[in-house]
Write an enzyme that holds these catalytic residues in place. Structure first.
Site, PDB file in Angstrom:
ATOM      1  CB  CYS A  20       0.609  36.855   4.450  1.00 21.27           C
ATOM      2  SG  CYS A  20      -0.238  37.893   5.995  1.00 21.27           S
ATOM      3  CB  CYS A  23      -4.855  36.209   5.804  1.00 24.26           C
ATOM      4  SG  CYS A  23      -4.532  37.612   4.690  1.00 24.26           S
ATOM      5  CG  ASP A 430       2.518  -9.161   2.246  1.00 31.53           C
ATOM      6  OD1 ASP A 430       2.163 -10.451   2.661  1.00 31.53           O
ATOM      7  OD2 ASP A 430       1.345  -9.213   0.917  1.00 31.53           O
ATOM      8  CG  ASP A 628      -0.621  -7.448  -2.441  1.00 30.06           C
ATOM      9  OD1 ASP A 628      -1.100  -8.261  -1.188  1.00 30.06           O
ATOM     10  OD2 ASP A 628      -1.618  -7.725  -3.994  1.00 30.06           O
ATOM     11  CG  ASP A 632      -0.776  -7.321   3.740  1.00 30.00           C
ATOM     12  OD1 ASP A 632      -0.599  -7.902   4.114  1.00 30.00           O
ATOM     13  OD2 ASP A 632      -1.200  -7.528   1.996  1.00 30.00           O
TER      14      ASP A 632
END
Length: 732
Positions: A20, A23, A430, A628, A632
């Site tokens: 559970c 734990c 961008d 990308d 960036d």
């Protein structure tokens, strides 16, 4: 997104024996006590621990810490084939089914006997004793074993509650049966509760089994990704002979063949052939992509019709598919910040329930109830409480959500990124490579005195020896139109101007209007309007002159990507503001913005200035940056959430919290919708988990719930959380 310190190491551990959320809290505390451990997170749904620690910490020390806490731990190796192992293995489930079958066979007649025969003779109660005892102590042995182990470590779990509840019902009934000294046979039945102990154990076993089955479904997406990995590959030898080998034995540089209907065995580059490859596993797009010589191919994608020969460039654990599986597995093992409250509650849940059960028993006894009458509500309190639902509320939703995202071409780094994606207010985009295709293309041709094909043949011939992006755009256009052109003679590249060449014995100039004019070529009034029009539209103008006369004007531009405008509209529909951030001049930025429909523009920004723009917009709300390239990366890191295009550089993808597999910008609104759906599911799970315990425990304490009904409700509470999370598999 935060990055790990250079000297830090991250280790994955598989933790066995957790029952559970309590734990989870215990294992996390044990790991954090190890000197050198900086962070430890345990995921109950995946049964995995992620530990960030200094290089000085030995893996054995981490495993010993878990074992000292009463659980078993083994290091998870970076093997893609083992990544999606379910927490509940097939053999364990089969053994559990057998155990449940025995429990049901013995519990059903005991319940029928107790409910339908009342009052009953003494020998019938001894029969109940015989039926129930194996259920409680054999079928339910795991609850007692875990409880005893916890006592040795001074800890309690959900199994402690189940063991105490079933044992209390059995022991009280047995004591009453042994102590009976009455003169008749028909008065004892109202004082024994054997069927209660058996029903508690059986219903909890069934609930845990259903929970395990449902949890195994949460990792179905990642297992399906692994299933895409081909087991064999056709290797083409230096002499052209072909033989089939295990895909795991393929080495970088070897030539491989993919026949129609076969999956690509490794990442590579096409050497021969022309075919269409289904890349839906990467991008979520069902339309196959044409692959010819020089084009990249990805392991696991499906070759649909033609035959391809390709060179392996990445194999095994280095392929894109292996990286995707690792990223998804890492995300599924992470926690979202929203889970912190549930973790705090879970850490003290079981001790609090034990106190409430004792208080319930004492209160009923003080109000004049008999021992049996006081015992029943106390047992109900023990078995109605469910820390499992709290522990499963967040991780199961994250597992299903991130897995579904991978199927749709959206890789989420962790639960924190998922939560951030669901709470955005502004998206910064961008331009180059994000809103646009990222490379120039020939978009228009205006001629005078020659045909468009003839003009393109002369220009492509002159530009064919140049490596300039604009030159490549003109050559690519000629090849796309299947226009033949010859190699030039007398080729000369004038830096920053254009090309001087001889094509079929004719003097050809290709370059800017200023360059052509500087070579003494007079302007052509018929083409001056085209030059002005193209420049006003922020397109690059290229002039063609043949034998001293201007014959054509070409417009070259970095064109808007196919789905950018649609993606921006979807972002607006989601209530998000959009801003384009670019280093280009404002005229070019405004031209692109007009085509895609972004609301604001920040132009002429140097790469290092993009991060400052992000910081400025963060003062207005949560911000995502979509990019990308290497330039960036600072902006992606500065944003609340970085979103990297999968066609970009590795550094951008490493910095981002979300990576789109492909160049389709529609992945951004798709990621936002998925994140919002996942967060709605998490909130619903948490409301149910907290509400269930807040309402049901007091009802049990007040005697409004029979322990058997309480056991059934508890068994189904965690199952309901998992099933609610599994609805995300149908996300569209």
């Amino acid at each position: 997104m935060a990055t790990l310190p250079a000297e830090s190491t991250q280790t994955e551990l598989s933790v066995e024996g957790m029952t559970c959320a309590s734990c989870v809290a215990r294992v996390e505390r044990a790991l954090r006590r190890v000197p050198g451990v900086e962070r430890a997170e345990v995921n109950y749904a995946t049964e995995r621990a992620t530990v960030q620690h200094s290089d000085a910490v030995a893996h054995d020390a981490l495993a010993r810490a878990v074992e000292d806490a009463g659980y078993r731990a083994t290091r998870v190796e970076a093997d893609v084939e083992q990544v999606a192992e379910s927490p509940s293995h097939g053999g364990d489930l089969r053994a559990e089914r057998s155990n449940i079958a025995v429990a049901i066979l013995l519990t059903v007649p005991s319940v029928a006997l107790s409910m339908l025969w009342h009052p009953r003779p003494l020998w019938a109660n001894w029969l109940l004793f015989a039926l129930v005892t194996p259920v409680v102590f054999w079928c339910g042995r795991r609850f007692f074993a875990t409880t005893l182990k916890g006592l040795r470590h001074l800890s309690t779990t959900m199994d402690t509650l189940i063991a105490l509840g079933s044992f209390a019902a059995w022991s009280y009934s047995t004591a009453a049966l042994l102590a009976y000294r009455g003169h008749g046979d028909h008065h004892l039945s109202e004082h024994v509760y054997f069927e209660t102990g058996a029903t508690i154990v059986t219903l909890i076993l069934v609930g845990k089994y259903l929970e395990a089955r449902a949890r195994s479904g949460t990792s179905g997406a990642i297992r399906s990704l692994i299933g895409l990995t081909p087991k064999t590959a056709i290797v083409v030898g230096p002499d052209g002979t072909e033989r089939e080998r295990p895909a795991s034995s393929v080495r970088v540089g070897e030539r491989l063949r993919a026949r129609p209907g076969e999956r690509i065995a490794a990442d590579g580059r096409v050497l021969e052939g022309d075919s269409f490859v289904d890349e839906a596993m990467l991008t979520g797009e069902p339309v196959p992509v044409r692959k010819r010589q020089g084009d990249p191919v990805t392991g696991g994608t499906l070759n649909t019709n033609g035959s391809l020969v390709y060179e392996a460039t990445k194999v095994g654990a280095e392929t894109a598919l292996a990286n995707i599986v690792r990223l998804v597995e890492r995300a599924q093992g992470s926690k979202a910040p929203v889970q912190r409250l549930a973790d705090r509650v879970s850490s003290v849940f079981v001790p609090v329930v034990l106190v409430v059960a004792l208080a319930t028993f004492a209160a009923w006894a003080a109000w004049g109830a008999t021992l049996g009458q006081a015992l029943i509500p106390a047992v109900a309190v023990l078995v109605i409480a469910c820390p499992c639902a709290l522990g499963l509320a967040t991780p199961t939703a994250i597992m299903v959500g991130t897995g579904r995202g991978a199927q749709l071409g959206v890789l989420v780094k962790d639960g924190a990124a998922l939560e951030l994606a669901g709470n955005l207010s502004t998206v910064l985009l961008d331009k180059t490579g994000t809103l646009t295709k990222g490379h120039p293309e020939l978009v228009d041709v205006v001629t005078d005195g020659v045909s468009s094909a003839e003009a393109l043949a002369h220009a492509a011939a002159a530009e064919s020896l140049s490596e300039h992006p604009i030159a490549r755009a003109i050559v690519a256009a000629a090849e796309r139109e299947q226009i033949a052109f010859v190699r030039p003679t007398g080729f000369r590249n004038v830096e920053g101007g254009g090309i001087e060449a001889t094509v079929n014995g004719r003097a050809v100039l290709v370059g800017s209007p200023e360059f052509v004019a500087s070579r003494g070529v007079p302007a052509n009034p018929a083409l001056d309007g085209a030059v002005a029009s193209f420049r006003s539209a922020a397109k690059t103008v290229v002039v063609l002159a043949v034998d001293g006369q201007t014959r054509a004007v070409f417009a070259v531009a970095d064109t808007v990507a196919e789905h950018s405008a649609e993606a921006v509209r979807e972002l607006h529909a989601l209530g998000l503001s959009t801003v384009m951030v670019t280093g280009d001049n404002r005229a070019t930025a405004e031209a692109i913005a007009g085509q895609v429909g972004v609301q604001s523009i920040v132009a002429e920004v140097r790469p290092e200035g993009k991060a400052e723009v992000v910081t400025r917009y963060r003062t207005r709300g949560s911000v995502a940056m979509v990019g990308d390239g290497i330039n960036d990366a600072p902006a992606l890191a500065a944003a609340d959430l970085g979103i990297a295009m999968g066609t970009g550089t590795d550094i951008a993808m490493e910095t981002a919290g979300v990576t789109l597999l492909g160049a389709d910008l529609r992945g951004v609104p798709r990621a936002v919708r998925l994140a919002r759906a996942t967060m709605r599911t998490i909130r619903g799970n948490l409301i149910w988990a907290f509400g269930y315990n807040v309402v049901m425990i007091p009802l049990a304490a007040m005697g409004k719930l029979n322990p058997m009904l309480a056991a059934g409700a508890m068994a189904l509470s965690s199952v309901s959380v998992v099933l609610n999370s599994l609805r995300l598999r149908r996300f569209r």
